[in-house]
Design a protein around this motif. Structure first.
Motif, PDB file in Angstrom:
ATOM      1  N   GLN A  35      59.393  26.778  88.168  1.00  0.00           N
ATOM      2  CA  GLN A  35      59.110  28.268  87.799  1.00  0.00           C
ATOM      3  C   GLN A  35      59.105  28.592  86.415  1.00  0.00           C
ATOM      4  O   GLN A  35      59.852  27.697  85.209  1.00  0.00           O
ATOM      5  N   PRO A  37      57.549  31.520  83.358  1.00  0.00           N
ATOM      6  CA  PRO A  37      56.758  32.909  83.451  1.00  0.00           C
ATOM      7  C   PRO A  37      55.093  32.155  82.610  1.00  0.00           C
ATOM      8  O   PRO A  37      54.972  31.127  82.188  1.00  0.00           O
ATOM      9  N   SER A  50      54.876  37.609  83.763  1.00  0.00           N
ATOM     10  CA  SER A  50      55.330  38.267  85.244  1.00  0.00           C
ATOM     11  C   SER A  50      56.303  36.100  85.989  1.00  0.00           C
ATOM     12  O   SER A  50      55.931  35.154  85.138  1.00  0.00           O
ATOM     13  N   SER A  51      56.829  36.058  86.573  1.00  0.00           N
ATOM     14  CA  SER A  51      57.163  34.674  87.160  1.00  0.00           C
ATOM     15  C   SER A  51      57.001  34.389  87.909  1.00  0.00           C
ATOM     16  O   SER A  51      56.088  34.593  88.794  1.00  0.00           O
ATOM     17  N   ALA A  52      56.212  32.976  87.845  1.00  0.00           N
ATOM     18  CA  ALA A  52      55.578  32.249  88.874  1.00  0.00           C
ATOM     19  C   ALA A  52      55.535  31.212  89.209  1.00  0.00           C
ATOM     20  O   ALA A  52      56.699  30.316  88.603  1.00  0.00           O
ATOM     21  N   ARG A  53      55.399  30.521  90.258  1.00  0.00           N
ATOM     22  CA  ARG A  53      55.739  29.435  90.574  1.00  0.00           C
ATOM     23  C   ARG A  53      54.280  28.406  90.577  1.00  0.00           C
ATOM     24  O   ARG A  53      53.047  28.542  90.791  1.00  0.00           O
ATOM     25  N   GLN A 114      50.793  30.731  90.304  1.00  0.00           N
ATOM     26  CA  GLN A 114      50.547  31.699  92.067  1.00  0.00           C
ATOM     27  C   GLN A 114      52.061  32.935  90.711  1.00  0.00           C
ATOM     28  O   GLN A 114      52.885  32.196  91.040  1.00  0.00           O
ATOM     29  N   PHE A 115      51.825  33.978  91.219  1.00  0.00           N
ATOM     30  CA  PHE A 115      51.935  34.663  91.417  1.00  0.00           C
ATOM     31  C   PHE A 115      51.641  36.671  90.949  1.00  0.00           C
ATOM     32  O   PHE A 115      50.837  36.747  91.789  1.00  0.00           O
ATOM     33  N   GLU A 116      52.588  37.229  91.059  1.00  0.00           N
ATOM     34  CA  GLU A 116      52.334  38.922  91.749  1.00  0.00           C
ATOM     35  C   GLU A 116      51.673  39.950  89.918  1.00  0.00           C
ATOM     36  O   GLU A 116      53.212  39.543  89.671  1.00  0.00           O
ATOM     37  N   HIS A 117      50.713  40.590  90.095  1.00  0.00           N
ATOM     38  CA  HIS A 117      50.816  41.317  89.442  1.00  0.00           C
ATOM     39  C   HIS A 117      50.952  42.608  89.487  1.00  0.00           C
ATOM     40  O   HIS A 117      50.263  43.304  90.349  1.00  0.00           O
TER      41      HIS A 117
END
Length: 315
Positions: A35, A37, A50-53, A114-117
């Protein structure tokens, strides 16, 4: 009391002790779902946090070594991704750092993010706009001096079935023939009123929410242009889902669906043609999924650029 230096020297490290009875090289070792950013510019010059994995891995090429240095991978991921904007050169340097910190253990490294934009999208007719969250998946690998970079996203759109539309038009014709005697003259006002009534639309074609899943392999030197990619695909399809919707927007969306009837094969070919025209894409893989309202199963089509040694279209 022992000082800090002595305390650190006493901490056990069982990873350095080999287990001869379990010797063997491993394809990949590392961590998944870190986890962290990320800072990402989708091509509009606006860097978004964004918060990413994140997955970070190296191979373990030495059969006699028990494990890798996972903390080294974690610290490099945390330092790079939380402070630098994602781009090809940064990811290449990060993977090189993985290998430099595992010189005696590894010769391959890979990374997934992987994240959302969030992208603000305008309404079709009104002055409103709203946010759409597009998933982003970035995968990078480094083997010796071969650096590969891929990224993917999804476009959600509406698809109206051409066969169902044709069958609906036939039923509307039948209703018209039933309501109006062929031997009687027709007035403009009567036909206009009939078209605006429920009898003038006795059948409607089935439509459904659909998803185009894209995986892109960039040519060397190219960088991420997520918004440009999304714009090309949504323009090719003609019916991307909307955010803020007033009545005039909903009517415009209905018009767009009527003018863009498509099977999943049509949608896949539209996207294929749009992406083929982009010289920055070395290869691509498209999976189109129409989540049917008529059937309990989905209609699916695949397409790729078709370069030798590139993506295949196997389901």
């Amino acid at each position: 009391m022992p000082n800090q230096e002595n305390t650190a020297r006493l901490l056990p490290d069982v990873a350095v002790h080999a287990q001869p009875h379990l010797a063997g090289a491993l394809d990949w070792v590392g961590m998944a779902d870190i986890q962290v950013p990320v800072l990402f510019d989708a091509g509009d010059g606006q860097v978004q946090r964004s918060s990413a994995r994140v997955g970070a891995f190296v191979n373990l090429s030495r059969p006699d070594k028990r494990g890798i240095h996972m903390s080294r991978l974690y610290l490099q991921v945390e330092q790079a991704l939380s402070t630098q904007t994602l781009d090809a050169s940064m990811l290449h340097a990060l993977l090189r750092g993985f290998l430099d910190s595992h010189k005696d253990l590894s010769d391959r490294a890979c990374l997934s993010i992987q994240f959302e934009h969030l992208v603000r999208r305008p309404a079709l007719k009104s002055a409103n706009s709203g946010w759409r969250a597009y998933p982003v998946c970035i995968e990078a690998s480094l083997t010796s001096d071969e650096f590969l970079l891929e990224f993917g996203t999804e476009v959600v759109y509406s698809s109206t079935c051409p066969a169902s539309a044709a069958l609906s038009r036939q039923l509307i014709q039948d209703q018209f023939a039933s309501d109006f005697d062929a031997g009687q003259p027709l007035g403009h006002a009567a036909v206009l009123a009939w078209l605006g009534s429920e009898r003038g639309i006795v059948a409607t074609p089935h439509a459904q929410r659909s998803v185009a899943r894209l995986r892109i392999r960039l040519v060397p030197g190219a960088d991420f242009h997520l918004i440009g990619l999304i714009d090309r695909v949504e323009h090719a399809l003609g019916t991307p889902v909307q955010t803020a919707v007033k009545r005039e927007d909903e009517q415009a969306f209905a018009l767009a669906n009527g003018g863009n009837l498509m099977f999943c094969e049509d949608a896949a070919r539209r996207i294929q043609k749009a992406l083929d025209a982009d010289a920055a894409l070395g290869d691509f893989h498209v999976r189109v999924e129409h989540q049917e309202s008529l059937h309990p199963h989905d209609a699916v089509a695949y397409a790729s650029k078709g370069v030798e040694g590139g993506y295949g279209s196997t389901p």
